[in-house]
Scaffold this active site. Structure first.
Site, PDB file in Angstrom:
ATOM      1  N   GLY A 290      -8.852  -2.870   0.029  1.00 27.26           N
ATOM      2  CA  GLY A 290      -8.493  -4.166  -0.536  1.00 27.26           C
ATOM      3  C   GLY A 290      -7.752  -5.084   0.414  1.00 27.26           C
ATOM      4  O   GLY A 290      -7.254  -6.140   0.010  1.00 27.26           O
TER       5      GLY A 290
ATOM      6  N   GLU B 170      -3.138  -3.125  -5.794  1.00 27.63           N
ATOM      7  CA  GLU B 170      -4.197  -2.172  -6.130  1.00 27.63           C
ATOM      8  C   GLU B 170      -3.615  -0.791  -6.379  1.00 27.63           C
ATOM      9  O   GLU B 170      -4.009  -0.080  -7.282  1.00 27.63           O
ATOM     10  CB  GLU B 170      -5.281  -2.142  -5.057  1.00 27.63           C
TER      11      GLU B 170
ATOM     12  N   ILE C 252       5.732   2.642   6.098  1.00 29.97           N
ATOM     13  CA  ILE C 252       6.261   1.268   6.171  1.00 29.97           C
ATOM     14  C   ILE C 252       6.370   0.643   4.770  1.00 29.97           C
ATOM     15  O   ILE C 252       7.430   0.106   4.415  1.00 29.97           O
ATOM     16  CB  ILE C 252       5.429   0.383   7.130  1.00 29.97           C
TER      17      ILE C 252
ATOM     18  N   GLY D 167       0.804  -1.212   0.000  1.00 30.54           N
ATOM     19  CA  GLY D 167       0.000   0.000   0.000  1.00 30.54           C
ATOM     20  C   GLY D 167       0.836   1.261   0.000  1.00 30.54           C
ATOM     21  O   GLY D 167       1.975   1.285  -0.461  1.00 30.54           O
TER      22      GLY D 167
ATOM     23  N   GLY E 118       2.314   4.636   2.303  1.00 30.31           N
ATOM     24  CA  GLY E 118       2.656   4.965   3.684  1.00 30.31           C
ATOM     25  C   GLY E 118       4.123   4.705   3.969  1.00 30.31           C
ATOM     26  O   GLY E 118       4.866   4.188   3.126  1.00 30.31           O
TER      27      GLY E 118
ATOM     28  N   LEU F  18      -4.363  -0.790  12.335  1.00 32.98           N
ATOM     29  CA  LEU F  18      -4.338   0.191  13.423  1.00 32.98           C
ATOM     30  C   LEU F  18      -4.251  -0.467  14.789  1.00 32.98           C
ATOM     31  O   LEU F  18      -3.657   0.073  15.707  1.00 32.98           O
ATOM     32  CB  LEU F  18      -5.575   1.095  13.336  1.00 32.98           C
TER      33      LEU F  18
END
Length: 433
Positions: free
Chosen positions: A339, A241, A222, A218, A220, A316
């Site tokens: 996703g 995605e 990390i 994704g 971000g 989270l």
């Protein structure tokens, strides 16, 4: 030899041309992020505000809006209402105040859900100028929008800033009811700079990724740190995605070449792109990259075809059973499923697949993110039976096939040391240890 260059006909001079196509009780389909046609939505919104009887009620269906608008706050009442399938920083406060609706959804299923909720929708989307063959490209988007090509009316907003991309996101001039031009820039989302904690987590994940793996990750700090850590890997593939700036380095260096993929071999596959101008320039007319509809990209049955598939998603909080709450904070809605579950399941069914869920062990305030039980109102995005590996800066908890007692011990071991004793006491009280 003379080349024939077909020119699209009937292009309206301004975005208000869309108003002829917004039916009395119309549903609009709007691509996510930079796929949103801002001038077209401005025209629809202002027409409804100026003359409430002229149009509507209109429902606009969209994931992850980047542009704040009066109708998102509910200012146009029922005349124009937003139906969200994933909250962004823009729509989050409006959802909390009741200005819009949220449909919980796996990203892979959003097209089917939108199709089921709409009747003769009008797709309004940003696009590139038509090429010499008469094809527009949806640029940074394929998402749920591409699946409507040939199944719904399209009105396009052409902007020169949009990169021309390939895959399954081309629309022929014969398939649009109209189009207009605008000179809006794309919103840039700069990559988050990884800190020491992000880099510690990234190192634990990167060392477990084999050469030749196909990766989903994704946006971000990390994920960016993980991609930076893959510089010495070989023959990686990408089936994800979201295409972000992190993939540019891996493609330019040749680390990602897709030669061991089973599907779309040699191609990097995504369903939408979000990042900086560098990413947009890299995507433009780059045949190594294909954007496909999300109902294909995120389908666990498709993902499972790739051997050694690696899914990397952030969460989270994680409870001691392994449930991952990725869309709520302290019981309040923050985003949606996206996703994450799609790829966690796909990786689970892949031969040699691995699903990583990554998170800092504590919040910025020092509270533990490894919790005995999820907070009331928190939503489990990735269920305990699907979760594979949970990673914090303190280590990797392997949960797949583990008993509740084994899971509890593994998760306490990767919690912040200051919280481990209390977690152990809570685990005994609940009956997990």
């Amino acid at each position: 030899m003379e080349h024939h260059h077909p020119t699209p006909v009937g292009a309206p001079d301004d975005p208000s041309g869309v108003l002829d196509h917004v039916a009395a009780t119309s549903d609009l389909i709007v691509p996510l992020a930079n796929g949103e046609p801002t001038a077209v939505l401005d025209a629809i919104e202002s027409a409804i505000a100026d003359d409430p009887a002229r149009l509507g009620p209109v429902r606009a269906h969209q994931m992850h809006a980047l542009h704040d608008r009066p109708y998102l706050a509910g200012e146009l009442g029922d005349r124009m209402r937003h139906v969200s399938y994933f909250l962004s920083h823009v729509t989050r406060p409006h959802f909390a105040s009741g200005g819009l609706d949220l449909v919980p959804a796996h990203f892979s299923e959003v097209f089917d859900l939108m199709r089921g909720r709409t009747d003769d929708p009008l797709v309004v989307a940003a696009a590139t100028p038509p090429d010499r063959h008469g094809y527009f490209s949806l640029g940074v988007s394929a998402d749920y929008t591409a699946s409507f090509i040939g199944r719904a009316r399209f009105f396009l907003e052409v902007t020169d800033a949009m990169p021309r991309t390939f895959g399954r996101n081309q629309v022929h001039v014969s398939q649009v009811v109209g189009w207009c031009r605008s000179d809006r820039p794309l919103v840039e989302v700069p990559p988050a700079a990884p800190g020491p904690t992000d880099r510690a987590i990234a190192a634990l994940v990167a060392e477990r990724i084999p050469d030749g793996a196909t990766i989903q990750t994704g946006i971000g700090a990390i994920p960016n740190a993980i991609m930076a850590d893959l510089a010495d890997h070989r023959d990686l593939g990408i089936h994800t995605e979201l295409l972000s700036d992190g993939v540019v380095d891996l493609l330019e260096s040749g680390v990602v070449n897709g030669v061991r993929k089973r599907l779309n071999r040699t191609k990097t596959v995504g369903t939408f792109a979000l990042g900086t101008d560098r990413l947009h320039r890299f995507l433009h007319e780059n045949t190594a990259i294909e954007l496909h509809a999300v109902r294909y990209v995120n389908d666990p049955r498709i993902i499972a075809n790739e051997d050694d598939f690696v899914s990397i998603n952030a969460t989270l909080s994680v409870d001691l059973l392994g449930q991952c709450a990725s869309e709520t904070i302290a019981g309040r809605y923050h985003s949606s499923s996206g996703g994450q579950n799609d790829f966690a399941r796909g990786a689970m069914y892949s031969d040699g697949g691995q699903g990583f869920v990554v998170l800092h062990s504590t919040t910025s305030g020092g509270a533990t993110r490894i919790v005995p039980q999820l907070a009331p109102g928190d939503v489990a995005t990735t269920p305990k039976n699907t979760v594979d590996k949970v990673v914090t800066e303190h280590g990797v908890a392997e949960l797949r096939g583990r008993s509740i007692r084994e899971r509890t011990r593994a998760l306490i071991a990767i919690a912040d040391p200051a919280h481990r004793d209390e977690l152990e006491r809570d685990a005994r009280r609940i009956g997990y240890l």
